[in-house]
Design a protein around this motif. Sequence first.
Motif, PDB file in Angstrom:
ATOM      1  N   VAL A 101      30.493  44.103  40.512  1.00  0.00           N
ATOM      2  CA  VAL A 101      31.353  44.920  39.647  1.00  0.00           C
ATOM      3  C   VAL A 101      31.220  44.556  38.168  1.00  0.00           C
ATOM      4  O   VAL A 101      31.050  45.450  37.322  1.00  0.00           O
ATOM      5  N   VAL A 156      38.676  35.274  40.961  1.00  0.00           N
ATOM      6  CA  VAL A 156      37.775  36.218  40.299  1.00  0.00           C
ATOM      7  C   VAL A 156      38.369  36.679  38.971  1.00  0.00           C
ATOM      8  O   VAL A 156      37.670  36.774  37.952  1.00  0.00           O
ATOM      9  N   TYR A 205      37.140  33.897  49.515  1.00  0.00           N
ATOM     10  CA  TYR A 205      37.600  34.983  50.390  1.00  0.00           C
ATOM     11  C   TYR A 205      37.778  34.474  51.818  1.00  0.00           C
ATOM     12  O   TYR A 205      38.611  34.986  52.574  1.00  0.00           O
ATOM     13  N   ALA A 211      31.830  41.135  50.958  1.00  0.00           N
ATOM     14  CA  ALA A 211      32.844  41.408  49.946  1.00  0.00           C
ATOM     15  C   ALA A 211      32.544  40.655  48.653  1.00  0.00           C
ATOM     16  O   ALA A 211      32.769  41.172  47.549  1.00  0.00           O
ATOM     17  N   ALA A 212      32.017  39.445  48.787  1.00  0.00           N
ATOM     18  CA  ALA A 212      31.681  38.648  47.608  1.00  0.00           C
ATOM     19  C   ALA A 212      30.533  39.278  46.822  1.00  0.00           C
ATOM     20  O   ALA A 212      30.543  39.307  45.585  1.00  0.00           O
ATOM     21  N   VAL A 235      32.632  32.869  45.618  1.00  0.00           N
ATOM     22  CA  VAL A 235      33.594  33.926  45.945  1.00  0.00           C
ATOM     23  C   VAL A 235      33.706  34.113  47.456  1.00  0.00           C
ATOM     24  O   VAL A 235      34.799  34.315  47.991  1.00  0.00           O
ATOM     25  N   SER A 263      37.074  43.912  40.073  1.00  0.00           N
ATOM     26  CA  SER A 263      36.201  43.200  41.009  1.00  0.00           C
ATOM     27  C   SER A 263      36.966  42.780  42.256  1.00  0.00           C
ATOM     28  O   SER A 263      36.504  42.976  43.390  1.00  0.00           O
ATOM     29  N   ALA A 264      38.147  42.207  42.051  1.00  0.00           N
ATOM     30  CA  ALA A 264      38.964  41.745  43.173  1.00  0.00           C
ATOM     31  C   ALA A 264      39.431  42.917  44.035  1.00  0.00           C
ATOM     32  O   ALA A 264      39.523  42.798  45.264  1.00  0.00           O
ATOM     33  N   ALA A 280      40.871  36.721  44.939  1.00  0.00           N
ATOM     34  CA  ALA A 280      41.209  37.686  43.900  1.00  0.00           C
ATOM     35  C   ALA A 280      41.662  36.997  42.618  1.00  0.00           C
ATOM     36  O   ALA A 280      41.226  37.344  41.516  1.00  0.00           O
ATOM     37  N   THR A 333      31.933  42.126  44.942  1.00  0.00           N
ATOM     38  CA  THR A 333      32.789  41.626  43.863  1.00  0.00           C
ATOM     39  C   THR A 333      31.963  41.192  42.663  1.00  0.00           C
ATOM     40  O   THR A 333      32.288  41.500  41.514  1.00  0.00           O
ATOM     41  N   GLY A 343      36.616  43.966  46.336  1.00  0.00           N
ATOM     42  CA  GLY A 343      36.474  42.964  47.386  1.00  0.00           C
ATOM     43  C   GLY A 343      37.571  43.086  48.422  1.00  0.00           C
ATOM     44  O   GLY A 343      37.326  42.987  49.636  1.00  0.00           O
ATOM     45  N   TRP A 350      42.128  36.542  50.825  1.00  0.00           N
ATOM     46  CA  TRP A 350      41.783  37.473  49.751  1.00  0.00           C
ATOM     47  C   TRP A 350      42.521  37.106  48.470  1.00  0.00           C
ATOM     48  O   TRP A 350      41.974  37.199  47.374  1.00  0.00           O
TER      49      TRP A 350
END
Length: 278
Positions: free
Chosen positions: A92, A164, A153, A85-86, A149, A68-69, A161, A89, A72, A157
């Motif tokens: 996923v 997550v 972010y 991006a969230a 998330v 997931s990270a 990350a 993420t 993202g 990141w």
Amino acid sequence: MTSQDRKDGIPAGGAGGEGARVPVTDGLRFAFGTLTVLPVRVTRWDRAAARAGMLCAPAAGLVVGLASAALGGLLLLAGATPLLAAVATVAVPAVLTRGLHLDGLADTADGLGSGRPAEEALRIMKRSDIGPFGVITLLLTLLAQVAAVSGLYGESWARGAVAVAVAAVAARLALTLTCRTGVPPARPDGLGAAVAGTVPVRSAVLAAVLVTALCAAAGGLFGISGSVRHTLAVLAALGAAQLLLRHCVRRFGGVTGDVFGALAETAATVALVVLSLG
């Protein structure tokens, strides 16, 4: 193994009794084969394998969290906004579980929200459709995850990350604790019956201490405050999952595969929200 196979449960056959020792590889196969859609061949289906698999559940969570990270991070590197991006993420884990945990969350919400006796509530949970309680719960849960998330972010990141990954690990650790001795299944069949009560309390506690310490170490990348923050996030996630578990056992008479999904999503959401605060 199909998603329906995992939801309906696993056969009790296979070599070895409940107290038999199982190689770590068999435990990992069980964990990844039942908790993800990764192409892992599960070779043992007995209670001993279920015990080992549930003890290895946080490892499956780590892989899901890292995947997931990674997505993202790639989107942020390509110039995407933290919000976009969230969203990717959060998508996923749904993809890597074929939405089983989210489905379990919705079904559990419908069962609890129905206010019906246990037997009828379990029938409601087994239906293929999703009721209003399930829809609302899914919507709010996903919004909370995306918002948390996105905020992380927005800081960096790296913070997002690690958060997550820790949330995914905490979610599966909640399942390990749920499988401890003394927690009964609500039905005689299904995933809940296959894994319920397989993990000795001592083993579950040791797993919780070890995994929490590892999450604290990961948070230590951001200093002492980061270590404390990540420890509190895991403890809050496990606490919320245990409160929900207690309520489900009281309402349904035990756990089901749907309850496992609800506990995982609850733990992940609480962990992300706590990590996004401050």
